[in-house]
Write a protein that holds these residues in place. Structure first.
Motif, PDB file in Angstrom:
ATOM      1  N   PRO A  65       0.813  -1.224   0.000  1.00  0.00           N
ATOM      2  CA  PRO A  65       0.000   0.000   0.000  1.00  0.00           C
ATOM      3  C   PRO A  65       0.842   1.266   0.000  1.00  0.00           C
ATOM      4  O   PRO A  65       0.305   2.370  -0.053  1.00  0.00           O
ATOM      5  CB  PRO A  65      -0.804  -0.119   1.305  1.00  0.00           C
ATOM      6  N   HIS A  66       2.180   1.121   0.042  1.00  0.00           N
ATOM      7  CA  HIS A  66       3.072   2.272   0.138  1.00  0.00           C
ATOM      8  C   HIS A  66       3.961   2.466  -1.084  1.00  0.00           C
ATOM      9  O   HIS A  66       4.626   3.493  -1.195  1.00  0.00           O
ATOM     10  CB  HIS A  66       3.955   2.141   1.386  1.00  0.00           C
ATOM     11  N   SER A  67       3.982   1.489  -1.983  1.00  0.00           N
ATOM     12  CA  SER A  67       4.849   1.580  -3.155  1.00  0.00           C
ATOM     13  C   SER A  67       4.201   0.883  -4.336  1.00  0.00           C
ATOM     14  O   SER A  67       3.675  -0.234  -4.201  1.00  0.00           O
ATOM     15  CB  SER A  67       6.213   0.940  -2.864  1.00  0.00           C
ATOM     16  N   ALA A  68       4.266   1.502  -5.497  1.00  0.00           N
ATOM     17  CA  ALA A  68       3.643   0.943  -6.697  1.00  0.00           C
ATOM     18  C   ALA A  68       4.414  -0.240  -7.256  1.00  0.00           C
ATOM     19  O   ALA A  68       3.876  -0.993  -8.081  1.00  0.00           O
ATOM     20  CB  ALA A  68       3.523   2.030  -7.772  1.00  0.00           C
ATOM     21  N   ASP A  69       5.656  -0.444  -6.834  1.00  0.00           N
ATOM     22  CA  ASP A  69       6.513  -1.460  -7.436  1.00  0.00           C
ATOM     23  C   ASP A  69       6.905  -2.584  -6.484  1.00  0.00           C
ATOM     24  O   ASP A  69       7.718  -3.433  -6.846  1.00  0.00           O
ATOM     25  CB  ASP A  69       7.792  -0.808  -7.977  1.00  0.00           C
ATOM     26  N   VAL A  70       6.337  -2.614  -5.291  1.00  0.00           N
ATOM     27  CA  VAL A  70       6.713  -3.617  -4.303  1.00  0.00           C
ATOM     28  C   VAL A  70       5.553  -4.593  -4.105  1.00  0.00           C
ATOM     29  O   VAL A  70       4.408  -4.190  -3.894  1.00  0.00           O
ATOM     30  CB  VAL A  70       7.110  -2.975  -2.971  1.00  0.00           C
ATOM     31  N   LEU A  71       5.879  -5.881  -4.167  1.00  0.00           N
ATOM     32  CA  LEU A  71       4.878  -6.942  -4.122  1.00  0.00           C
ATOM     33  C   LEU A  71       5.354  -8.031  -3.176  1.00  0.00           C
ATOM     34  O   LEU A  71       6.526  -8.416  -3.197  1.00  0.00           O
ATOM     35  CB  LEU A  71       4.687  -7.517  -5.532  1.00  0.00           C
ATOM     36  N   ALA A  72       4.459  -8.551  -2.335  1.00  0.00           N
ATOM     37  CA  ALA A  72       4.770  -9.681  -1.457  1.00  0.00           C
ATOM     38  C   ALA A  72       4.063 -10.928  -1.961  1.00  0.00           C
ATOM     39  O   ALA A  72       2.991 -10.848  -2.564  1.00  0.00           O
ATOM     40  CB  ALA A  72       4.351  -9.371  -0.021  1.00  0.00           C
ATOM     41  N   SER A  73       4.667 -12.084  -1.685  1.00  0.00           N
ATOM     42  CA  SER A  73       4.072 -13.348  -2.092  1.00  0.00           C
ATOM     43  C   SER A  73       4.277 -14.391  -1.005  1.00  0.00           C
ATOM     44  O   SER A  73       5.256 -14.352  -0.256  1.00  0.00           O
ATOM     45  CB  SER A  73       4.674 -13.836  -3.413  1.00  0.00           C
ATOM     46  N   ALA A  74       3.345 -15.345  -0.923  1.00  0.00           N
ATOM     47  CA  ALA A  74       3.432 -16.455   0.019  1.00  0.00           C
ATOM     48  C   ALA A  74       3.249 -17.751  -0.754  1.00  0.00           C
ATOM     49  O   ALA A  74       2.417 -17.842  -1.653  1.00  0.00           O
ATOM     50  CB  ALA A  74       2.354 -16.328   1.098  1.00  0.00           C
ATOM     51  N   SER A  75       4.014 -18.789  -0.374  1.00  0.00           N
ATOM     52  CA  SER A  75       4.067 -19.987  -1.211  1.00  0.00           C
ATOM     53  C   SER A  75       4.089 -21.268  -0.389  1.00  0.00           C
ATOM     54  O   SER A  75       4.454 -21.287   0.789  1.00  0.00           O
ATOM     55  CB  SER A  75       5.318 -19.932  -2.099  1.00  0.00           C
ATOM     56  N   TYR A  76       3.722 -22.348  -1.078  1.00  0.00           N
ATOM     57  CA  TYR A  76       3.843 -23.677  -0.489  1.00  0.00           C
ATOM     58  C   TYR A  76       5.301 -24.086  -0.286  1.00  0.00           C
ATOM     59  O   TYR A  76       5.563 -25.130   0.323  1.00  0.00           O
ATOM     60  CB  TYR A  76       3.142 -24.705  -1.375  1.00  0.00           C
ATOM     61  N   ASP A  77       6.250 -23.314  -0.793  1.00  0.00           N
ATOM     62  CA  ASP A  77       7.659 -23.613  -0.539  1.00  0.00           C
ATOM     63  C   ASP A  77       8.118 -23.122   0.836  1.00  0.00           C
ATOM     64  O   ASP A  77       9.314 -23.126   1.141  1.00  0.00           O
ATOM     65  CB  ASP A  77       8.562 -23.065  -1.648  1.00  0.00           C
ATOM     66  N   MET A  78       7.156 -22.695   1.669  1.00  0.00           N
ATOM     67  CA  MET A  78       7.377 -22.298   3.070  1.00  0.00           C
ATOM     68  C   MET A  78       8.057 -20.947   3.207  1.00  0.00           C
ATOM     69  O   MET A  78       8.594 -20.625   4.275  1.00  0.00           O
ATOM     70  CB  MET A  78       8.173 -23.370   3.844  1.00  0.00           C
ATOM     71  N   THR A  79       8.034 -20.140   2.145  1.00  0.00           N
ATOM     72  CA  THR A  79       8.629 -18.811   2.227  1.00  0.00           C
ATOM     73  C   THR A  79       7.607 -17.735   1.898  1.00  0.00           C
ATOM     74  O   THR A  79       6.624 -17.977   1.179  1.00  0.00           O
ATOM     75  CB  THR A  79       9.821 -18.638   1.269  1.00  0.00           C
ATOM     76  N   CYS A  80       7.875 -16.556   2.419  1.00  0.00           N
ATOM     77  CA  CYS A  80       7.204 -15.327   2.014  1.00  0.00           C
ATOM     78  C   CYS A  80       8.285 -14.454   1.381  1.00  0.00           C
ATOM     79  O   CYS A  80       9.366 -14.288   1.964  1.00  0.00           O
ATOM     80  CB  CYS A  80       6.580 -14.640   3.227  1.00  0.00           C
ATOM     81  N   ARG A  81       8.024 -13.933   0.188  1.00  0.00           N
ATOM     82  CA  ARG A  81       9.049 -13.186  -0.537  1.00  0.00           C
ATOM     83  C   ARG A  81       8.551 -11.785  -0.888  1.00  0.00           C
ATOM     84  O   ARG A  81       7.345 -11.570  -1.040  1.00  0.00           O
ATOM     85  CB  ARG A  81       9.474 -13.933  -1.807  1.00  0.00           C
ATOM     86  N   VAL A  82       9.508 -10.872  -1.037  1.00  0.00           N
ATOM     87  CA  VAL A  82       9.196  -9.491  -1.407  1.00  0.00           C
ATOM     88  C   VAL A  82       9.946  -9.172  -2.692  1.00  0.00           C
ATOM     89  O   VAL A  82      11.145  -9.461  -2.811  1.00  0.00           O
ATOM     90  CB  VAL A  82       9.576  -8.501  -0.289  1.00  0.00           C
ATOM     91  N   TRP A  83       9.225  -8.560  -3.637  1.00  0.00           N
ATOM     92  CA  TRP A  83       9.751  -8.305  -4.971  1.00  0.00           C
ATOM     93  C   TRP A  83       9.661  -6.827  -5.323  1.00  0.00           C
ATOM     94  O   TRP A  83       8.754  -6.139  -4.883  1.00  0.00           O
ATOM     95  CB  TRP A  83       8.950  -9.080  -6.024  1.00  0.00           C
ATOM     96  N   ASN A  84      10.602  -6.385  -6.161  1.00  0.00           N
ATOM     97  CA  ASN A  84      10.504  -5.082  -6.808  1.00  0.00           C
ATOM     98  C   ASN A  84      10.237  -5.341  -8.284  1.00  0.00           C
ATOM     99  O   ASN A  84      11.065  -5.932  -8.980  1.00  0.00           O
ATOM    100  CB  ASN A  84      11.802  -4.286  -6.634  1.00  0.00           C
TER     101      ASN A  84
END
Length: 349
Positions: free
Chosen positions: A282-301
């Motif tokens: 909600p604070h940046s147009a280019d930042v995205l978070a993801s959650a996966s069955y690989d047991m990680t949560c990741r943050v992307w630009n």
């Protein structure tokens, strides 16, 4: 990618695997958590109300209250008009409205869906309305004061994993499904006009005309999210492990109303198993978070500067499938994740 490891604040709820979480739009330190016993396969559910408290040692998480349900809970959404109310999506096909000032039962329950309800979303523009999506292929539009849905969209022939209001256009809804498509519906169409209180037409005759269908994957699309700054930009992800960013405006120009189209702006590979949740910051147009069955949560630009990586951060303390993540609305860089390991993590990027 960040090499800084900041220990997360952790809350564990033994016996209940978490499916979804939502930050309150009214209180900076309140989270709702939708959970299920036995990983949601069989048994009851629980709605947890969690508070964050900051102290010398960092953030502490506490369960303020919880509500037991007869079936597992898969999603939760806070009301945009009432600070103490929220809705849940249940495995028994029900949608329930809760008031956190009450101790026991929901204040309303709707049972129109014929299979599991997998998502709920409250409009942040038309604040008296919310939607639900179900494995029965339908999306339903609701208002808390009506005993029946305002209308039913036959969005897909198979399970609708998620349905979301556009944060920019109150009449636009996006859906994702087992059929590998993203579909957009425009409620301004005359055929979608909510029925009169005395009419049952929308209850008995679902509407199904999407204004745009994007063939996003050859496998199931488990999650989508609207970009908060770019009105026609969507992210999607699912069983194929790939996160994709779509420009729906360009797809409309290319395919035309009611046509099949799709312009994919960005591919984000990296997850090792299916991606269960994506959410734009909600604070940046280019930042995205993801959650996966690989047991990680990741943050992307999604638009990194030259020489910088798209993958910004990997959060990997969870020991089971990570199925939910959500950014703090009020505090930039604070992210929460929830998992089948019965843990809620809150951490700062």
């Amino acid at each position: 990618m960040s090499n800084v490891r900041i220990p997360p604040a952790v809350l564990q709820t033994p016996g209940f695997a978490h499916y979804s979480l939502a930050w309150s739009p009214f209180h900076t330190n309140r989270i709702a958590l939708a959970s299920s016993a036995n990983f949601g396969l069989v048994g009851n559910g629980r709605l947890h109300l969690v508070s964050l408290n900051s102290g010398p040692g960092g953030i502490a998480l506490n369960t303020d209250k919880y509500y037991e349900t007869q079936d597992g809970l898969y999603d939760v959404a806070w009301s945009e008009v009432h600070e103490n109310q929220l809705v849940t999506a249940s495995g028994d096909g029900s949608v329930r409205l809760w008031d956190v000032m009450l101790n026991d039962h929901p204040i309303r329950a709707w049972t129109e869906h014929t299979r599991e309800v997998f998502s709920v979303d409250w409009s942040n523009i038309q604040k008296d309305q919310f939607i639900s999506s179900s494995w029965d292929g339908n999306v339903k539009l609701w208002t808390p004061d009506r005993p029946r849905s305002l209308l039913t969209l036959k969005a897909h022939q198979s399970c609708v994993y998620q349905a979301l209001f556009s944060p920019h256009h109150p009449s636009i809804i996006a859906t994702s499904s087992t059929d590998g498509t993203i579909r957009l519906f425009d409620l301004r169409s005359p055929s979608y006009a909510p029925s009169l209180p005395s009419s049952n037409s929308s209850f008995t005759n679902p509407l199904s005309a999407a204004v745009l269908t994007i063939p996003a994957s050859g496998s199931e699309i488990l999650t989508i999210d609207w970009n908060k700054y770019r009105p026609w930009t969507l992210a999607s992800a699912g069983v194929d492990k790939m996160i994709k960013v779509w420009d729906c405006r360009m797809a409309q120009e290319e395919g035309g109303p009611g046509k099949v189209g799709g312009v994919c702006e960005t591919h984000l590979p990296g997850h090792e198993y299916a991606v269960r949740k994506v959410q734009w910051s909600p604070h940046s147009a280019d930042v995205l978070a993801s959650a996966s069955y690989d047991m990680t949560c990741r943050v992307w630009n999604t638009s990194p500067a030259a020489g910088r990586m798209q993958l910004m951060h990997i959060h990997d303390p969870h020991t089971e499938f990570v199925v939910g993540c959500a950014w703090s609305i009020y505090e930039e860089g604070v992210l929460a994740s929830c998992s089948w390991d019965s843990k809620l993590n809150v951490f700062r990027i």
